[in-house]
Design an enzyme around this catalytic site. Structure first.
Site, PDB file in Angstrom:
ATOM      1  CB  SER A   1      14.389  32.452  72.785  1.00 27.56           C
ATOM      2  OG  SER A   1      14.198  32.431  74.162  1.00 27.56           O
TER       3      SER A   1
ATOM      4  CG  ASP B   1      15.722  25.206  75.574  1.00 28.02           C
ATOM      5  OD1 ASP B   1      15.924  25.887  76.608  1.00 28.02           O
ATOM      6  OD2 ASP B   1      15.363  25.691  74.494  1.00 28.02           O
TER       7      ASP B   1
ATOM      8  CG  HIS C   1      17.393  28.578  74.866  1.00 30.64           C
ATOM      9  ND1 HIS C   1      16.063  28.237  74.757  1.00 30.64           N
ATOM     10  CD2 HIS C   1      17.425  29.945  74.794  1.00 30.64           C
ATOM     11  CE1 HIS C   1      15.320  29.335  74.628  1.00 30.64           C
ATOM     12  NE2 HIS C   1      16.126  30.381  74.638  1.00 30.64           N
TER      13      HIS C   1
END
Length: 308
Positions: free
Chosen positions: A122, A238, A270
């Site tokens: 991320s 995601d 995610h």
């Protein structure tokens, strides 16, 4: 495998507890990875709800002969002090510690110092090329659910996704709030550093400077300068980053460079776990369901590292 307690930045003002997971019976030098967290305060397992992605990666990769270093994020341990710092940027929050972690691995006689990699998840994925350039000096970079876009663009997209899913009455209220946030975010790059340090954007504590400093170091600049192996991975379900804008955004910047590998995972979220609700409004519920990183993801990372 063996879990060894370590401290990242032991000599600094912000020592951080961590774990180095070493593969069993390693009688030759082993490759290693440093795990770098997503946004927000996070412990060494990157625990969110009932999922622990970094613990899964450490256990899975060490079974395949790769040492893994994970540690508590600085804002997780020293959040109170750091909130007072008006000039807080990703440098103090993330970059410095990732470089210290890489240095720690280089000093370990069991680790192949030419085979130290970074896995950024991320926000960590967004920053991985910069961490490499600013002193990480990794053998290769793995970006999990990252983005080459500015953080404020992602925030606006997430807000708009929520907005579009609301009923008329709530939409009218939320629209005003989002418009106010949008005008703050749009003008960040026009602020001087000093103005940015005194302009709150997300709650009281996150100042515009945090976003401005990051925006002044665009991911694309680092990516284009890189000539080392990069593995870009994303889950198709995601809802924090987008396949069309983010996964495709990397392809737009890097094209079919022979050093870059891309992989999109059907039905993974995610955290690279099976999608549960697939809805950003149910993010909390999504991560309350105890799950593990999909085994295919572990296999692919391991195969990629061992192939280099």
């Amino acid at each position: 495998m063996a879990d060894e307690r370590i401290v990242v930045g032991a000599e600094t003002k912000y020592p951080l507890n961590g774990i180095l997971t070493i593969p069993d019976g390693a009688n030759e030098l082993v490759p290693a990875v440093v795990l770098v967290h997503g946004s927000g305060p996070s412990n060494m397992d990157e625990k969110i709800g009932n999922v622990h992605p970094f613990k899964d990666l450490a256990e899975g990769l060490s079974e395949k002969g790769i040492a893994v270093l994970r540690y508590d994020k600085r804002t997780y341990v020293y959040g109170k002090e750091m909130r007072k710092n008006r000039s807080l940027s990703v440098k103090e929050e993330t970059i410095e510690d990732a470089i210290l972690a890489a240095d720690l691995l280089r000093k370990d006689s069991r680790i192949d110092s030419d085979k130290i990699f970074i896995i950024g998840h991320s926000l960590g994925g967004m920053l991985a090329p910069r961490i490499d350039a600013e002193g990480g000096n990794f053998a290769g970079i793995i970006i999990m659910a990252g983005t080459p876009r500015r953080l404020e663009e992602i925030l606006m997209d997430q807000n708009n996704d929520v907005l579009n899913s609301l009923n008329k009455f709530l939409k009218a209220i939320a629209k005003k709030q989002i418009a106010a946030l949008s005008s703050k975010l749009e003008n960040i790059s026009d602020l001087s550093d000093e103005e940015a340090k005194s302009t709150p954007v997300l709650g009281k504590h996150v100042k515009a400077y945090y976003l401005k400093e990051m925006g002044d170091h665009p991911s694309a600049d680092y990516l284009l300068a890189l000539h080392k192996p990069i593995f870009i991975m994303q889950g198709e379900k995601d809802f924090h980053v987008s396949v069309e804008k983010d996964f495709a955004g990397y392809k737009k910047i890097l094209g079919d460079k022979p050093t870059v590998t891309y992989k999109l995972y059907p039905n993974l979220n995610h955290a690279f776990m099976p999608s549960v609700y697939g809805d950003i409004r149910k993010a909390k519920k999504e991560y309350k369901v105890a799950q593990h990183i999909d085994q295919q993801v572990i296999h692919d990372i391991s195969d990629w590292i061992h192939s280099l």
